[in-house]
Design an enzyme around this catalytic site. Structure first.
Site, PDB file in Angstrom:
ATOM      1  N   HIS A  67      62.961 106.035  35.429  1.00  0.00           N
ATOM      2  CA  HIS A  67      63.160 104.868  34.586  1.00  0.00           C
ATOM      3  C   HIS A  67      61.945 104.625  33.706  1.00  0.00           C
ATOM      4  O   HIS A  67      60.825 104.939  34.062  1.00  0.00           O
ATOM      5  CB  HIS A  67      63.498 103.617  35.386  1.00  0.00           C
ATOM      6  N   GLY A  68      62.201 104.076  32.539  1.00  0.00           N
ATOM      7  CA  GLY A  68      61.107 103.811  31.618  1.00  0.00           C
ATOM      8  C   GLY A  68      61.310 102.475  30.949  1.00  0.00           C
ATOM      9  O   GLY A  68      62.417 102.115  30.544  1.00  0.00           O
TER      10      GLY A  68
END
Lengths: 151, 464
Positions: A67-68
């Site tokens: 995830h970013g």
């Protein structure tokens, strides 16, 4: 709000092509870019890589959730893919990642409803039955229906 | 067994909640009661209360981010990464059953914080709200008071109507800036009392209520209700706002509650209280006191001096103080300057006494109060009674009687010493400007009043 508000059938892939962690990350970033939520693929990839460096997002149980959180993301979105043979994600328990959720979150956004939904996804993934059903889906529609349960 | 756990991870999007979920599930399976606080990107959810921490048998911290542990001093605490919350929940919980977890002693700072926290939670909530209001008010009193003091001391000239500063002079501008600071004093006090009670929705009704309390024109009174009225306004606004918060409200309306409905209704409530209920009694109290003082003229001058001294210190700028002051001023017009002489000595006792009290015993005053004490000294020298308000507002039952006794003593000594004052203003400054006859007795009266009040308040007050 439900998880399916943050994803759609185009973002779901029951057969990921890539065979390494890097290839799969690239493949899923392409998908997110395909629905137009990324301003810069490069910057988003950087955010994903940075998070992996801080600690693998392979949480075990055959799941990885790269995830970013980045300015390059215009609206929160989740891509989901299955890699039946599994891929090495440097998971804490040594297992290969088979269910991969890629989560893109804007740096700043109004409200936190999307964060609540992602929280529900995380909690749901701790449920063994749910993981079993996910790994056995054959079609995009079946996967979509399962994700629809998360609200 | 009762456990508490905190989970947290770098982005606060996924792992935090996975670990929380897993800890909850595992605890359920093992028959252990657990509450998990998540510190994620949504913010802190499911936060522990002080009681829950007190009752817990142990604390698990599964976090890849720094978690503040100061709340947990004296509790058995085990700290690990968020991954262990996801994979080793059972181990973590069982660790507390086998008793193999050390008690967290905390670093020095967190021990202090915990002690402060404990003291805070034991404090009477009314006192805590009052404290909150006073702490925000102090800078306004200090800034306003010092500027007014400076302007009066350097630019003031004694006249029939008090110390006047020539219009158009620089000191007049300084005075106006100081007056602006004073204008905020009571609204800020009331606003932050209300905010302490009802959080943000309380601020506006509290400040508006405080402004109304301080301005008698709202309820046809010559004087406002002073800081005591401000305290009343703050508590009323706060508790009304808090009460409205408990109303069952349809979900659709909830978003507008804290910014519209609660502030509006609570403001109207506190305004009505002053305009319809408190206002008239204040006006009639002032009329009654004025008539009473006029009737006292033939009586013993010592009784009159005692009475005036007490009135000056009672509410410092409020209605009772105003009546005594206006009575003194009117007596100058009638040719009797000794009444104003007694009042002038009484006027400066509260701030000077509180300033001296903070110097005599630092242990009884917090740091902000010690600073306020120095400013109070400066205000006292130029006869600004309001300098003592932060002290009186915070601890009225100990401070007000002390300064009343001091002012009464100063007033009586001045009266016995035939001190005259032909300028309606108080404090050493009027003597310096030559308005006082028999200045020696004037200063003896002030000094005696100041020291008696300072000693009295320090005996009554507890250490901080």
């Amino acid at each position: 709000m439900k998880l399916t508000d943050l994803t759609n059938r185009e973002l779901i892939s029951t057969e990921l092509k890539g065979s390494t962690q890097k290839e799969i990350i690239d493949e899923m970033i392409e998908k997110l870019d395909g629905v137009g939520v990324l301003k810069s693929k490069r910057k988003f990839r950087k955010a994903i890589e940075k998070r992996e460096e801080e600690g693998s997002t392979g949480i075990g149980f055959g799941i990885a959730i790269p995830h970013g959180k980045s300015k390059a993301v215009t609206s929160p979105q989740v891509a989901f893919g299955i890699k039946r043979e599994g891929v090495d994600w440097k998971s804490a328990d040594g297992s290969l990642a088979k269910l991969i959720f890629m989560i893109a979150v804007p740096e700043e956004s109004a409200g936190n409803e999307h964060l609540k939904i992602l929280q529900m996804l995380s909690r749901k993934l701790m449920n063994e039955e749910f993981r079993e059903s996910l790994i056995h889906v054959q079609t995009t529609d079946d996967a979509y229906k399962l994700l629809e349960e998360i609200e | 067994m009762k456990l508490l756990a905190i989970t947290s991870c770098p982005n606060g999007i996924a792992h935090t909640y996975m670990a929380a979920e897993n800890l909850q599930k595992t605890a359920e399976k093992l028959g252990v009661s657990i509450k998990v606080e998540t510190q994620g990107s949504i913010g802190v959810e499911n936060e522990f209360t002080a009681d829950e921490i007190e009752a817990a048998d142990g604390i698990i911290i599964a976090a890849d981010k720094t978690v503040d542990k100061s709340r947990f001093v004296g509790k058995r605490l085990f700290e690990t990464g968020v991954q262990d919350g996801i994979h080793k929940a059972e181990d973590l919980i069982k660790r507390f059953e086998t008793g193999n977890v050390p008690v967290y002693k905390g670093d020095h700072q967190s021990t202090i914080n915990k002690l402060k926290e404990e003291r805070k939670s034991k404090q009477n909530p009314v006192y805590r709200h009052l404290m909150n209001g006073v702490s925000y008010m102090i800078p306004f009193v200090v800034v306003g008071g010092l500027l007014i003091a400076l302007a009066l001391a350097l630019g003031g000239e004694p006249t029939d109507t008090g110390l006047a500063i020539p219009e158009g002079s620089m000191w007049n501008k300084v005075l106006s800036v100081g007056a602006a600071g004073f204008t905020f004093m009571v609204p800020i006090l009331a606003g932050f009392i209300a905010m302490s009670i009802a959080d943000r929705p309380g601020l506006a009704p509290g400040m508006i209520g405080g402004y109304i309390a301080a301005n008698g024109s709202f309820y046809d009174s010559e004087a406002g209700a002073g800081f005591l009225g401000g305290i009343l306004a703050g508590f009323v606004a706060g508790y009304v706002a808090k009460w409205i918060k408990t109303w069952p409200i349809p979900k659709m309306l909830q978003p507008i509650m804290p910014i519209l409905v609660i502030p509006l209704l609570a403001s109207l409530a506190v305004a009505s209280l002053f305009i319809f209920i408190v206002g008239a009694p204040i006006a009639s109290l002032m009329d009654g006191l004025t008539a009473f003082l006029n009737g006292m003229q033939g009586a013993s001058s010592i009784v009159l001096a005692l009475l005036l001294g007490a009135m000056i210190s009672f509410d410092m700028g409020g209605p009772v103080n105003k009546v005594a002051f206006l009575f003194g001023a009117s007596m100058i017009g009638a040719g009797n300057t000794e009444v104003m002489g007694a009042i002038a000595a009484a006027i400066c006792v509260p701030p000077l006494a509180m300033g001296v009290a903070t110097l005599l015993n630092k242990k009884k005053y917090e740091e902000a109060e010690q600073e306020a004490g120095k400013a109070a000294l400066a205000m006292g020298l130029v006869g600004i009674t309001e300098g003592a308000i932060p002290f009186a507002a915070k601890d009225p039952l100990r401070v007000i009687p002390s300064i009343m006794v001091g002012s009464m003593l100063a007033s009586v000594i001045a009266m016995l010493g035939n001190v005259g004052n032909n300028v309606p203003h108080g404090g050493p400054v009027v003597a310096v400007l030559g308005a006082i006859t028999n200045p020696v007795m004037y200063f003896i009266g002030i000094l005696a009043g100041v020291f008696v009040a300072a000693f009295m308040v320090n005996v009554l007050k507890k250490n901080v």
